[in-house]
Enzyme design. Structure first.
Site, short mmCIF file in Angstrom:
data_model
loop_
_atom_site.label_atom_id
_atom_site.label_comp_id
_atom_site.label_asym_id
_atom_site.label_seq_id
_atom_site.Cartn_x
_atom_site.Cartn_y
_atom_site.Cartn_z
N SER A 181 -1.65 9.36 -7.53
CA SER A 181 -2.72 10.32 -8.25
C SER A 181 -1.76 11.43 -7.38
CB SER A 181 -3.70 9.93 -8.26
OG SER A 181 -4.58 9.89 -6.64
N ASN A 182 -1.82 11.48 -6.05
CA ASN A 182 -1.25 12.44 -4.60
C ASN A 182 -0.18 13.06 -5.25
OD1 ASN A 182 -3.64 13.40 -2.42
ND2 ASN A 182 -3.44 10.74 -2.62
N MET A 208 2.55 2.12 0.62
CA MET A 208 1.39 0.79 1.70
C MET A 208 2.04 0.07 2.50
SD MET A 208 -1.47 2.34 0.84
CE MET A 208 -2.12 0.87 1.29
N ARG A 209 3.24 0.54 3.30
CA ARG A 209 4.53 -0.48 3.72
C ARG A 209 4.40 0.80 4.92
NH1 ARG A 209 4.73 -5.21 1.52
NH2 ARG A 209 5.40 -4.89 -0.56
N LEU A 254 6.83 2.60 7.81
CA LEU A 254 7.93 2.51 8.49
C LEU A 254 8.27 2.07 9.92
CD1 LEU A 254 7.45 5.44 6.52
CD2 LEU A 254 9.60 3.54 5.51
N ASN A 302 1.23 12.05 5.99
CA ASN A 302 0.56 10.73 5.31
C ASN A 302 -0.67 11.28 5.32
OD1 ASN A 302 0.20 8.31 4.17
ND2 ASN A 302 -0.57 7.94 6.30
N HIS A 333 -4.11 9.59 4.92
CA HIS A 333 -4.97 8.49 5.11
C HIS A 333 -6.46 8.70 4.96
CE1 HIS A 333 -5.86 4.59 7.01
NE2 HIS A 333 -6.99 5.37 7.54
C1 GAR Z 1 -5.19 7.12 -1.08
O1 GAR Z 1 -6.30 7.69 -1.49
C2 GAR Z 1 -4.36 7.59 -0.06
O2 GAR Z 1 -5.42 7.97 1.12
C3 GAR Z 1 -4.28 6.07 0.91
O3 GAR Z 1 -4.10 5.11 -1.28
C4 GAR Z 1 -4.69 6.24 -2.39
C5 GAR Z 1 -3.49 6.36 -3.10
O4 GAR Z 1 -4.13 7.24 -3.91
N1 GAR Z 1 -3.03 5.84 1.27
C6 GAR Z 1 -3.70 4.64 2.40
O5 GAR Z 1 -4.37 4.51 2.22
C7 GAR Z 1 -2.27 4.88 3.17
N2 GAR Z 1 -2.79 3.56 4.75
P1 GAR Z 1 -2.67 7.49 -5.15
O6 GAR Z 1 -0.99 6.34 -5.28
O7 GAR Z 1 -3.55 7.59 -6.13
O8 GAR Z 1 -1.93 8.70 -3.87
#
Ligand code: GAR
Length: 219
Positions: free
Chosen positions: A18-19, A95-96, A98, A112, A114
């Site tokens: 979604s981001n 979610m990996r 680097l 990134n 978070h």
């Molecule tokens: C988001 O909320 C982002 O902040 C989080 O995963 C979600 C992805 O949503 N990221 C992490 O937790 C990174 N450690 P999306 O796939 O709908 O953008």
């Protein structure tokens, strides 16, 4: 907007995307001075890859070969990003972790997002942990990536009030809605040249950015 060309983004995702979609829509609307050159996922079945295709974006699945073979993933990702002329790498629900050498070689060129008010709650399950800790405020952070997990210089944070009795799902949805606003905003700063990486730290509008900008949301 300056006369420079659009900043070429490479977005790395693992899930819903979604981001990624929010950033792509801002680019398409001409609001950022940036364009999405490539979307990469370590998960070939990620819903976000399908969304990216529907948006007409170039996509590439590079299956995660396991932590022991991380350098192989990074080799393929680097080749794809370079071939696409990517200038800024945008981790968006990637979610990996680097490797230090990959990140260090691209200092100031990886962002990134978070889902917490870093330095609070690095790692996973941030919304649950914020509720369990009785936090009254929560949010998301856009930061530069360094070898320290979720520890790079913070740029912009969204802050919302936690509602009494709020569920993890509700909090997660409200934080995510703010992510879709603050991530494009930081990319816009970078595309306009307002955000720079100099002397191993971020600068905003000509001055070192020592503490993140905070945006309050009451939605
Ligand atoms: C988001 O909320 C982002 O902040 C989080 O995963 C979600 C992805 O949503 N990221 C992490 O937790 C990174 N450690 P999306 O796939 O709908 O953008």
């Amino acid at each position: 907007m300056s006369t420079r060309g659009a900043l070429r983004l490479g977005i790395l995702i693992s899930g819903r995307g979604s981001n990624m979609a929010a950033i792509a829509q801002h680019c398409r609307a001409g609001r950022l001075g940036a364009e999405v050159a490539l979307v990469i996922s370590d998960q070939p079945a990620a819903a976000g890859l399908e969304t990216a295709r529907e948006l007409g974006l170039a996509t590439r699945a590079i299956p995660w070969p396991g932590a022991a073979q991380r350098s192989e993933f990074e080799r393929q990702a680097a080749a794809a990003l370079d071939a696409a002329g990517v200038e800024l790498i945008v981790l968006a629900g990637f979610m990996r972790i680097l490797s230090g050498p990959f990140v260090t070689a691209r200092a100031g060129r990886i962002l990134n997002i978070h889902p917490s008010l870093l330095p609070k709650f690095p790692g996973l399950h941030t919304h649950r942990r914020a509720l369990e800790a009785g936090e009254r405020a929560h949010g998301a952070t856009v930061h530069y990536v360094t070898p320290e997990l979720d520890g790079g210089p913070r740029l912009l944070q969204s802050r919302i009030a936690v509602r009494p009795g709020e569920s993890e799902e509700s909090l997660s949805a409200r934080v995510q809605a703010t992510e879709h606003i603050i991530y494009p905003k930081v990319i816009g700063w970078r595309a306009e040249g307002r955000l720079q990486w100099r002397e191993e730290r971020p600068w905003l509008d000509g001055a070192p950015l020592l503490t993140p900008v905070i945006e309050e949301f009451d939605a």
